[in-house]
Design an enzyme around this catalytic site. Structure first.
Site, PDB file in Angstrom:
ATOM      1  N   HIS A   1     -18.565   4.323  19.936  1.00 27.45           N
ATOM      2  CA  HIS A   1     -17.886   4.082  18.662  1.00 27.45           C
ATOM      3  C   HIS A   1     -16.415   4.455  18.719  1.00 27.45           C
ATOM      4  O   HIS A   1     -15.785   4.667  17.688  1.00 27.45           O
ATOM      5  CB  HIS A   1     -18.563   4.879  17.541  1.00 27.45           C
ATOM      6  CG  HIS A   1     -20.001   4.531  17.352  1.00 27.45           C
ATOM      7  ND1 HIS A   1     -21.031   5.382  17.718  1.00 27.45           N
ATOM      8  CD2 HIS A   1     -20.589   3.423  16.855  1.00 27.45           C
ATOM      9  CE1 HIS A   1     -22.186   4.814  17.442  1.00 27.45           C
ATOM     10  NE2 HIS A   1     -21.951   3.622  16.926  1.00 27.45           N
TER      11      HIS A   1
ATOM     12  N   HIS B   1     -21.251  -3.797  18.920  1.00 29.07           N
ATOM     13  CA  HIS B   1     -21.887  -3.491  20.206  1.00 29.07           C
ATOM     14  C   HIS B   1     -22.451  -4.739  20.869  1.00 29.07           C
ATOM     15  O   HIS B   1     -23.267  -4.639  21.778  1.00 29.07           O
ATOM     16  CB  HIS B   1     -23.011  -2.478  19.997  1.00 29.07           C
ATOM     17  CG  HIS B   1     -22.586  -1.240  19.292  1.00 29.07           C
ATOM     18  ND1 HIS B   1     -21.578  -0.430  19.761  1.00 29.07           N
ATOM     19  CD2 HIS B   1     -23.012  -0.684  18.125  1.00 29.07           C
ATOM     20  CE1 HIS B   1     -21.409   0.578  18.922  1.00 29.07           C
ATOM     21  NE2 HIS B   1     -22.257   0.446  17.917  1.00 29.07           N
TER      22      HIS B   1
ATOM     23  N   THR C   1       3.372 -12.213  43.252  1.00 28.22           N
ATOM     24  CA  THR C   1       4.126 -12.737  44.385  1.00 28.22           C
ATOM     25  C   THR C   1       4.537 -11.628  45.341  1.00 28.22           C
ATOM     26  O   THR C   1       4.419 -11.772  46.566  1.00 28.22           O
ATOM     27  CB  THR C   1       5.372 -13.503  43.897  1.00 28.22           C
ATOM     28  OG1 THR C   1       4.952 -14.693  43.231  1.00 28.22           O
ATOM     29  CG2 THR C   1       6.270 -13.880  45.057  1.00 28.22           C
TER      30      THR C   1
ATOM     31  N   GLY D   1       2.602 -29.396  50.140  1.00 32.18           N
ATOM     32  CA  GLY D   1       2.690 -28.611  48.912  1.00 32.18           C
ATOM     33  C   GLY D   1       3.085 -29.421  47.697  1.00 32.18           C
ATOM     34  O   GLY D   1       2.867 -29.002  46.566  1.00 32.18           O
TER      35      GLY D   1
ATOM     36  N   PRO E   1      10.407 -16.255  41.958  1.00 35.27           N
ATOM     37  CA  PRO E   1      10.146 -15.129  42.863  1.00 35.27           C
ATOM     38  C   PRO E   1       9.975 -15.557  44.318  1.00 35.27           C
ATOM     39  O   PRO E   1      10.346 -14.811  45.227  1.00 35.27           O
ATOM     40  CB  PRO E   1       8.854 -14.515  42.301  1.00 35.27           C
ATOM     41  CG  PRO E   1       8.251 -15.574  41.439  1.00 35.27           C
ATOM     42  CD  PRO E   1       9.385 -16.378  40.908  1.00 35.27           C
ATOM     43  N   GLY E   2       9.426 -16.758  44.563  1.00 33.60           N
ATOM     44  CA  GLY E   2       9.318 -17.229  45.937  1.00 33.60           C
ATOM     45  C   GLY E   2      10.681 -17.462  46.562  1.00 33.60           C
ATOM     46  O   GLY E   2      10.921 -17.112  47.734  1.00 33.60           O
TER      47      GLY E   2
ATOM     48  N   GLY F   1       2.309 -12.497  38.313  1.00 33.74           N
ATOM     49  CA  GLY F   1       2.708 -11.133  38.660  1.00 33.74           C
ATOM     50  C   GLY F   1       2.255 -10.637  40.019  1.00 33.74           C
ATOM     51  O   GLY F   1       2.213  -9.429  40.240  1.00 33.74           O
TER      52      GLY F   1
ATOM     53  N   GLY G   1     -24.885  -0.218  13.698  1.00 32.67           N
ATOM     54  CA  GLY G   1     -23.580  -0.779  13.407  1.00 32.67           C
ATOM     55  C   GLY G   1     -23.267  -1.955  14.310  1.00 32.67           C
ATOM     56  O   GLY G   1     -23.762  -2.055  15.430  1.00 32.67           O
TER      57      GLY G   1
END
Length: 545
Positions: free
Chosen positions: A217, A59, A386, A464, A528-529, A384, A56
């Site tokens: 399977h 795979h 921080t 930065g 978030p920072g 996701g 089959g």
């Protein structure tokens, strides 16, 4: 669930066409009947024993991805998780079998045994020399009457393909394949089911659960277990191997990705297996790699081979087939000492200041406590992590707290800069290190804390590339610093909090991962920072109150 496909009915045929088109002419396919999907070597002349396998689809790269010199002569592709028809198998045999004969390698599933078996009988009736070898390497159920054929089938492909490439007669090629089949065992583990195109996935595992001893399977495993740390999982899985594998002094190991496991996880699993008692006997490693997958299953399987000279020669033999996980010798890890010069200056001696220590601890505890909330916020506008980044930095500082020069503000900032640069990855660690390095230099020149913080902000902007209004931590840090000298920590904390809240209304980011997001994704979510900076100032103000 959506997938990249034209039509479910043509999925396998389209995939075969894509494989052949990308092969630079090394592969061909049989034409004339869309239900017969056979991939074969384009350079095949029929002088040696042909080695044919298949089953089959779903795979991949098995089996068609392993067609090439030293491996398979042809592969027969059924529908997803369904055995190919007798006619398809027979077409493959007829297409590649010459006077030297053909070996069929069959995974031990009822559909494969029946369809490949009947095709072999028809080919023999037509006067062709055909041998069959069935692989049943699964050790999930001790004493099972019909163990399944899993990734160990690929080891049999290599043994047979090597013997055929050496020009050996059919009887010897079949004997090499049977010897490999008797020397190999496999066991699977998965954290999810797979997704069959056109069907809804079955959700049978709770978070933190795993299925041990499953097939390829999507069928359930033999055991549903709480997922332990990988070191414990490796010990549990390797303890299942028995017979020739358990008694062999030298082993080969194939670490097989079942489709959706990340490279990072596969490397961790590989090291954990090599660290077990069984792993100490592994001399050849294949993978970690996706070799025989189960569509998008988040899982892996271990295939262990009892090595002798013949099998080692076959596994080490080179093949130009790109998907084949080349066997490599297992050698001790090479370790080198850290280079000199990591620390730019001799570390300042530790000193104690209870007030400073308590202030540092308050800020660090605030970041550690907010790890989950900051991660959740970053998941809306970034990757996701921080919260984890800041919490890791805080834990590193707390671990070194007693060794810091607490009584010397300038030396303290420089020490924090060096530690953060060393232990915190990504841009956040560098930015924090730059800030503390600049602040420490300013303090060393006699500046007060407000001026030192301002100089740290200047260097953040310089290196930065961000500025006020770019939706970064500067949007909380800049207003806090502006009022720090005149209003004190309480006023600075309030300004930082207002600055962080204001980022929720900013629908464009000037730098960082958020700069690649659409306005409607950013709207309504604080950076978030900036939120982390506000938390730190709140903790400092609370400590000073």
């Amino acid at each position: 669930m959506t997938h990249f496909l034209n039509d479910r009915a043509t999925l396998v045929g389209d995939a075969v066409d894509g494989l052949v088109a990308a092969s630079e002419g090394r592969l061909a396919r049989l034409d004339g009947d869309p239900s017969i999907r056979v991939v074969l070597r384009a350079d095949w002349t029929g002088e040696a024993v042909a080695v044919v396998s298949g089953g089959g689809s779903g795979h991949e790269p098995a089996h068609a991805g392993f067609v090439g010199p030293g491996l398979l002569t042809a592969a027969v592709c059924g529908d997803v998780f369904a055995s190919p028809s007798v006619d398809a198998v027979l077409a493959a045999i007829l297409a590649v079998t010459g006077p030297a004969g053909c070996l069929l390698i069959i995974k031990n599933y009822a559909g494969d045994r029946l369809n490949f078996g009947l095709a072999a009988e028809r080919a023999r009736a037509a006067g062709l020399m055909v041998e069959t070898v069935t692989v049943s390497d699964d050790v999930a159920i001790p004493g099972a009457k019909q163990p399944r054929g899993l990734a160990g089938t690929l080891i049999v492909h290599k043994a047979a393909g090597h013997a055929a490439a050496a020009g050996r007669p059919l009887a010897e090629v079949a004997a090499a394949a049977r010897h490999a089949a008797a020397s190999v065992q496999s066991l699977g583990i998965a954290l999810s089911t797979c997704t069959v195109p056109g069907r809804e996935p079955e959700q049978r595992l709770a978070p933190g659960e795993a299925e041990l001893g499953l097939g390829i399977h999507g069928e359930p495993g033999i055991e549903r277990i709480p997922l332990p740390p990988v070191r414990d999982l490796a010990a549990r899985m390797t303890a299942r191997f028995d017979g020739p594998v358990a008694s062999a002094e030298r082993l080969a190991l194939l670490v097989n990705n079942l489709g959706a496991t990340t490279a990072l996880e596969m490397q961790v699993l590989t090291k954990a297996v090599l660290d077990t008692a069984l792993g100490s006997r592994v001399r050849l490693l294949l993978g970690p790699a996706p070799a025989m997958t189960a569509l998008d299953m988040h899982g892996a399987s271990l295939t262990v081979v009892a090595l002798d000279a013949a099998l080692e020669e076959a596994l080490r033999a080179e093949t130009p087939v790109l998907a084949w996980p080349r066997a490599r010798a297992v050698v001790p890890s090479v370790l080198r000492p850290l280079p000199t010069g990591l620390s730019r200056a001799e570390a300042a001696p530790a000193s104690q200041d209870p007030r400073v220590a308590a202030t540092i601890e308050a800020a660090c505890r605030a970041l550690i406590g907010a790890e989950g909330d900051l991660n959740a916020l970053d998941a809306k506008v970034g990757d996701g992590d921080t919260g984890t980044t800041f919490a890791s930095a805080a834990r590193a500082v707390l671990a070194d707290l007693d060794r810091l020069p607490q009584a010397d503000p300038a030396a303290l900032c420089l020490a924090l800069s060096e530690r953060l640069a060393r232990v915190v990855g990504g841009s956040s660690g560098v930015l924090m290190s730059i800030f503390f390095a600049a602040a420490g230099a300013a303090l060393g020149r006699g500046a007060g804390w407000p001026q030192a913080v301002a100089e740290g902000i200047d260097r953040l902007q310089l290196h930065g590339g961000a500025k006020a209004g770019d939706r970064t931590l500067l949007d909380a840090l800049i207003p806090a610093a502006a009022i720090l000298g005149a209003g004190g920590l309480s006023a600075a904390a309030e300004a930082a909090r207002d600055g962080a809240r204001a980022t929720a209304a900013m629908t464009r980011a000037g730098t960082g991962r958020s700069s690649y997001l659409a306005a409607d994704t950013l709207a309504g979510h604080e950076d978030p920072g900036a939120a982390a900076v506000a938390l730190v100032f709140a903790a400092l103000a609370g400590r000073a109150a």
